[in-house]
Design a protein around this motif. Structure first.
Motif, mmCIF file in Angstrom:
data_model
loop_
_atom_site.group_PDB
_atom_site.id
_atom_site.type_symbol
_atom_site.label_atom_id
_atom_site.label_comp_id
_atom_site.label_asym_id
_atom_site.label_seq_id
_atom_site.Cartn_x
_atom_site.Cartn_y
_atom_site.Cartn_z
ATOM 1 N N ILE A 36 0.885 -1.241 -0.022
ATOM 2 C CA ILE A 36 -0.037 0.064 -0.149
ATOM 3 C C ILE A 36 0.892 1.277 -0.144
ATOM 4 O O ILE A 36 1.774 1.403 1.041
ATOM 5 N N ALA A 37 0.813 1.941 -0.844
ATOM 6 C CA ALA A 37 1.526 3.190 -1.073
ATOM 7 C C ALA A 37 0.833 4.307 -1.728
ATOM 8 O O ALA A 37 0.207 4.126 -2.766
ATOM 9 N N ALA A 38 0.854 5.365 -1.279
ATOM 10 C CA ALA A 38 0.024 6.540 -1.863
ATOM 11 C C ALA A 38 0.501 8.018 -1.090
ATOM 12 O O ALA A 38 1.300 8.013 -0.367
ATOM 13 N N GLU A 39 0.012 8.696 -1.887
ATOM 14 C CA GLU A 39 0.364 10.392 -1.340
ATOM 15 C C GLU A 39 -0.849 11.210 -1.520
ATOM 16 O O GLU A 39 -1.751 10.867 -2.472
ATOM 17 N N SER A 40 -1.182 11.743 -0.539
ATOM 18 C CA SER A 40 -2.496 12.573 -0.432
ATOM 19 C C SER A 40 -2.552 13.768 -1.114
ATOM 20 O O SER A 40 -1.445 14.294 -1.395
ATOM 21 N N THR A 41 -3.820 14.099 -1.686
ATOM 22 C CA THR A 41 -3.852 15.368 -2.184
ATOM 23 C C THR A 41 -4.531 16.211 -1.273
ATOM 24 O O THR A 41 -4.654 15.664 -0.030
ATOM 25 N N ARG A 42 -5.136 17.418 -1.567
ATOM 26 C CA ARG A 42 -5.799 18.199 -0.611
ATOM 27 C C ARG A 42 -7.483 18.207 -0.754
ATOM 28 O O ARG A 42 -8.073 18.958 -0.054
ATOM 29 N N HIS A 43 -7.672 17.200 -1.403
ATOM 30 C CA HIS A 43 -9.225 17.067 -1.775
ATOM 31 C C HIS A 43 -9.995 15.965 -0.866
ATOM 32 O O HIS A 43 -9.177 14.624 -0.266
ATOM 33 N N GLY A 44 -11.369 16.006 -0.740
ATOM 34 C CA GLY A 44 -11.917 15.028 0.058
ATOM 35 C C GLY A 44 -11.988 15.093 1.403
ATOM 36 O O GLY A 44 -12.696 14.257 2.130
ATOM 37 N N GLY A 45 -11.771 16.227 1.835
ATOM 38 C CA GLY A 45 -11.602 15.944 3.651
ATOM 39 C C GLY A 45 -12.780 17.326 4.039
ATOM 40 O O GLY A 45 -13.792 17.730 3.102
ATOM 41 N N VAL A 46 -12.747 17.574 5.302
ATOM 42 C CA VAL A 46 -13.968 18.485 5.990
ATOM 43 C C VAL A 46 -13.095 19.656 6.365
ATOM 44 O O VAL A 46 -14.217 20.607 7.008
ATOM 45 N N SER A 47 -12.157 19.965 6.297
ATOM 46 C CA SER A 47 -11.527 21.183 6.535
ATOM 47 C C SER A 47 -11.793 22.357 5.781
ATOM 48 O O SER A 47 -12.194 22.132 4.412
ATOM 49 N N GLU A 48 -11.743 23.582 6.370
ATOM 50 C CA GLU A 48 -12.271 24.621 5.682
ATOM 51 C C GLU A 48 -11.267 25.960 5.558
ATOM 52 O O GLU A 48 -10.208 26.018 6.187
ATOM 53 N N GLY A 49 -11.533 26.857 4.706
ATOM 54 C CA GLY A 49 -10.556 28.031 4.740
ATOM 55 C C GLY A 49 -9.328 27.534 3.925
ATOM 56 O O GLY A 49 -9.107 26.763 3.092
ATOM 57 N N ALA A 50 -8.238 28.176 4.828
ATOM 58 C CA ALA A 50 -6.805 27.925 4.114
ATOM 59 C C ALA A 50 -6.556 26.359 4.308
ATOM 60 O O ALA A 50 -5.690 25.842 3.668
ATOM 61 N N TYR A 51 -7.295 25.550 5.120
ATOM 62 C CA TYR A 51 -7.086 24.314 5.285
ATOM 63 C C TYR A 51 -7.660 23.229 4.378
ATOM 64 O O TYR A 51 -7.829 21.850 4.554
ATOM 65 N N ALA A 52 -8.658 23.737 3.629
ATOM 66 C CA ALA A 52 -9.596 22.945 2.799
ATOM 67 C C ALA A 52 -8.666 22.181 1.555
ATOM 68 O O ALA A 52 -7.610 22.698 0.883
ATOM 69 N N SER A 53 -8.974 20.746 1.724
ATOM 70 C CA SER A 53 -10.121 20.444 2.462
ATOM 71 C C SER A 53 -9.270 19.173 3.216
ATOM 72 O O SER A 53 -9.993 19.021 4.380
ATOM 73 N N LEU A 54 -8.572 18.242 2.634
ATOM 74 C CA LEU A 54 -7.873 17.112 3.320
ATOM 75 C C LEU A 54 -6.726 17.382 4.227
ATOM 76 O O LEU A 54 -5.803 17.114 3.765
ATOM 77 N N ASN A 55 -6.763 18.394 4.968
ATOM 78 C CA ASN A 55 -5.575 18.578 5.758
ATOM 79 C C ASN A 55 -5.382 17.395 7.131
ATOM 80 O O ASN A 55 -5.930 17.226 7.676
ATOM 81 N N LEU A 56 -4.218 17.094 6.424
ATOM 82 C CA LEU A 56 -3.601 15.775 7.392
ATOM 83 C C LEU A 56 -2.646 16.056 8.655
ATOM 84 O O LEU A 56 -2.147 15.211 9.177
ATOM 85 N N GLY A 57 -2.570 17.558 8.748
ATOM 86 C CA GLY A 57 -1.416 17.933 9.743
ATOM 87 C C GLY A 57 -1.710 18.417 11.066
ATOM 88 O O GLY A 57 -2.661 19.275 10.973
ATOM 89 N N GLY A 58 -1.547 17.557 12.000
ATOM 90 C CA GLY A 58 -2.058 17.975 13.326
ATOM 91 C C GLY A 58 -1.264 19.017 14.050
ATOM 92 O O GLY A 58 -1.725 19.701 14.934
ATOM 93 N N SER A 59 -0.230 19.593 13.395
ATOM 94 C CA SER A 59 0.589 20.688 13.871
ATOM 95 C C SER A 59 0.180 22.038 13.477
ATOM 96 O O SER A 59 0.594 23.156 13.588
ATOM 97 N N THR A 60 -0.911 21.902 12.705
ATOM 98 C CA THR A 60 -1.624 23.256 12.037
ATOM 99 C C THR A 60 -2.725 23.842 13.135
ATOM 100 O O THR A 60 -2.977 23.401 13.963
ATOM 101 N N LEU A 61 -3.196 24.995 12.770
ATOM 102 C CA LEU A 61 -4.172 25.484 13.598
ATOM 103 C C LEU A 61 -5.562 25.116 13.065
ATOM 104 O O LEU A 61 -6.522 25.809 13.534
ATOM 105 N N ASP A 62 -5.742 23.996 12.325
ATOM 106 C CA ASP A 62 -6.830 23.533 11.974
ATOM 107 C C ASP A 62 -7.463 23.012 13.412
ATOM 108 O O ASP A 62 -6.781 22.656 14.077
ATOM 109 N N LYS A 63 -8.958 22.938 13.133
ATOM 110 C CA LYS A 63 -9.568 22.198 14.157
ATOM 111 C C LYS A 63 -9.174 20.769 14.315
ATOM 112 O O LYS A 63 -9.297 20.018 13.395
#
Length: 260
Positions: free
Chosen positions: A26-53
């Motif tokens: 299993i090998a993959a690289e995420s994009t920024r699509h398909g998530g629930v984050s909004e604004g600057a983090y839209a939408s598939l933000n996978l970073g826990g160190s950001t200011l996203d919820k």
């Protein structure tokens, strides 16, 4: 070699074509699509160190690994510090201060966080060992890729010429402008001077691809991403282009057993 598997128009991830020949990988690289984050983090933000919820990031991470059919309890990640420390992972979990992870354990899914730095994924199909590397400019000049291949050799008996690798989506040469204080660390093959500005442009993809080759991998066994975090910013997060307020992607690799 630059190929990608056929994916829907705005996929959650792209799977490197170089690895598709291995059904238990299993090998993959995420994009920024398909998530629930909004604004600057839209939408598939996978970073826990950001200011996203945090709850948004958690849901995004769940969606990403669910799409890959990987249970979250099998993921191994580390807080990265742009160094060259390598961890041999024997159990899933969250670790600190490592920028490269290696394992020979099936059902341990390695992941590195990116948003301009270069992700490199390596698979040794003979010894069933994998590596996930985060290489920013500092890690690149510290030769973290070559050191990781050496670690695979030491820990698992890996023969580099038998390995396959993916140099992932990052900031491309035409967008990575730096000053002399950074450029001086790179060989001339990986930097281009701009006489007008006095700045330089650095090619992280080429530098890390060449490290794989210098480590003994075959050129035909290496895939380099056709995408750029800056030029393809509608599909990927870019820390530099978005001035530090943006999300993060993940690059991940792991072997699965038939019970998944």
């Amino acid at each position: 070699m630059t190929t990608h598997s056929e994916m829907p128009e705005k996929p959650l991830y792209r799977a490197p074509g170089i690895f598709l020949q291995f059904p238990n990988l299993i090998a993959a690289e995420s994009t920024r699509h398909g998530g629930v984050s909004e604004g600057a983090y839209a939408s598939l933000n996978l970073g826990g160190s950001t200011l996203d919820k945090p709850e948004n990031v958690a849901e995004n991470v769940r969606r990403f690994f669910n799409a890959l059919q990987v249970p979250l309890e099998r993921v191994a990640k580390s807080h990265q510090i742009h160094g060259d420390a390598i961890l041999k992972v024997t159990e899933p979990g969250r670790f600190e201060t490592f920028d490269a992870l290696i394992t020979g354990k099936p059902d341990v899914q390695l992941a590195v966080t990116i948003a301009d730095c270069t992700p490199i994924l390596i698979f040794d199909p003979v010894h069933n060992a994998v590596a996930a590397i985060h290489a920013g400019w500092r890690g690149t000049v510290k030769h973290i890729v070559q050191k990781t291949v050496a670690a695979l050799q030491k820990e698992y008996g890996t023969v580099p010429e038998h390995c396959y690798a993916y140099v992932g989506t990052c900031i491309d040469e035409c967008s990575f402008e730096v000053g002399e204080e950074v450029a001086e660390h790179f060989e001339s093959a990986y930097k281009r001077a701009d006489e007008t500005s006095g700045k330089y442009f650095i090619d992280l993809k080429l530098a890390n691809r060449d490290q794989l080759i210098h480590a003994g991998l075959k050129n035909e066994n290496i895939e380099v991403s056709a995408f750029s975090t800056v030029l393809n910013n509608s599909d990927y997060f870019s820390y530099r282009h978005e001035k530090g307020v943006t999300g993060r992607m993940l690059a991940t690799i792991g072997m699965k057993t038939h019970d998944l």
